[in-house]
Scaffold this active site. Structure first.
Site, PDB file in Angstrom:
ATOM      1  CB  SER A 145      -0.898   0.012   1.244  1.00 24.83           C
ATOM      2  OG  SER A 145      -1.545   1.265   1.403  1.00 24.83           O
ATOM      3  CE1 TYR A 158      -4.298  -2.230   4.851  1.00 25.32           C
ATOM      4  CE2 TYR A 158      -3.423  -0.025   4.475  1.00 25.32           C
ATOM      5  CZ  TYR A 158      -3.898  -1.230   3.978  1.00 25.32           C
ATOM      6  OH  TYR A 158      -3.955  -1.434   2.628  1.00 25.32           O
TER       7      TYR A 158
END
Length: 254
Positions: A145, A158
């Site tokens: 990401s 995350y």
């Protein structure tokens, strides 16, 4: 098409293939010639993707896999090898999100995110790499990401898991190059899927889009070119790369 991008005759495993980005990746690989194993905890959820691939003349097999369990991963890899004859491409896509300020983050939620996004990616890549090593090599693509490269508030677990995955990608690339296994990561920005479609239509979602230099949220097919490059012989000399696919988000000013 430049035949170096062709995946004809290749065998691919996609984790988290039941929906969203994973289902799209599976269809993309199949459309370019690969036989694909669709891995998910609930294999019934892969039926539509499998039917789509069959309708285009491709081959797809469902594989039960919980990426957080070594036993389940090893069983899934063995089932994939038995069904397809081997693994040439792994797309490590399974992942979960979470939003919480670190002062409020629970140990249980932290562990849940790490077990899927980081430990799960390691377990699947390790098991797949062992199969690749025995058959002459392959390509592993970890879906990380942009939040593994830069940070925003309230996504600490995350972002940490994805930053760890970026570094893990580099270590895998270094250690496994001698086995002709390439390991790279794609770092998407915001990608429009059924999960976030309603939110992205709100004013808050549009405000996010306006902060991206290209002034839009990615469509899933914006990932196609990078995925095919890294999966195919066109990317034969690429390894250890963490490639942002984010409309310039990673270079936007603070």
């Amino acid at each position: 098409m430049d035949q170096r991008f062709s995946l004809k005759g290749r065998r691919a495993l996609v984790t988290g293939a039941s929906s969203g980005i994973g289902a799209h990746v599976a269809r993309l690989l199949a459309a370019n010639g690969a036989a694909v194993a669709l891995a998910a905890r609930r294999v019934q959820a892969c039926e539509k993707t499998g039917a789509d691939i069959a309708a285009m003349g491709g081959r797809a097999v469902p594989v039960a896999m919980d990426v957080g369990s070594r036993a389940s991963v090893e069983q899934g890899i063995a089932a994939t090898v038995a069904a397809l004859g081997g693994i040439d491409i792994l797309v490590n896509n399974a992942g979960i999100a979470g939003t919480a300020a670190l002062l409020n983050e629970t140990e249980e939620e932290w562990d849940r995110i790490m077990d899927t996004n980081l430990k799960g990616a390691f377990l699947v890549a390790q098991s797949a790499a062992r199969a690749m090593k025995d058959s002459g090599g392959g390509s592993i693509i970890n879906i990380a990401s942009v939040l593994g490269l830069r940070i925003m508030g309230n996504v600490g677990a995350y972002a940490t898991s994805k930053a760890g995955l970026v570094q893990l990608t580099r270590v895998m690339a270094l250690e496994w190059a001698r086995h002709k296994i390439r390991v790279n990561a794609i770092c998407p920005g915001y990608v429009l899927t059924d999960i976030n479609r309603d939110f992205m239509a709100t004013e808050a979602g549009q405000a996010i889009a306006r902060r991206i230099p290209m002034r839009r949220i990615a469509q899933v097919d914006d990932l196609d070119g990078p995925l095919l490059l890294l999966a195919s012989d066109a990317g034969a000399y690429l390894t250890g790369v963490a490639l942002p696919v984010d409309g310039g988000h990673v270079i936007s000013p603070l």
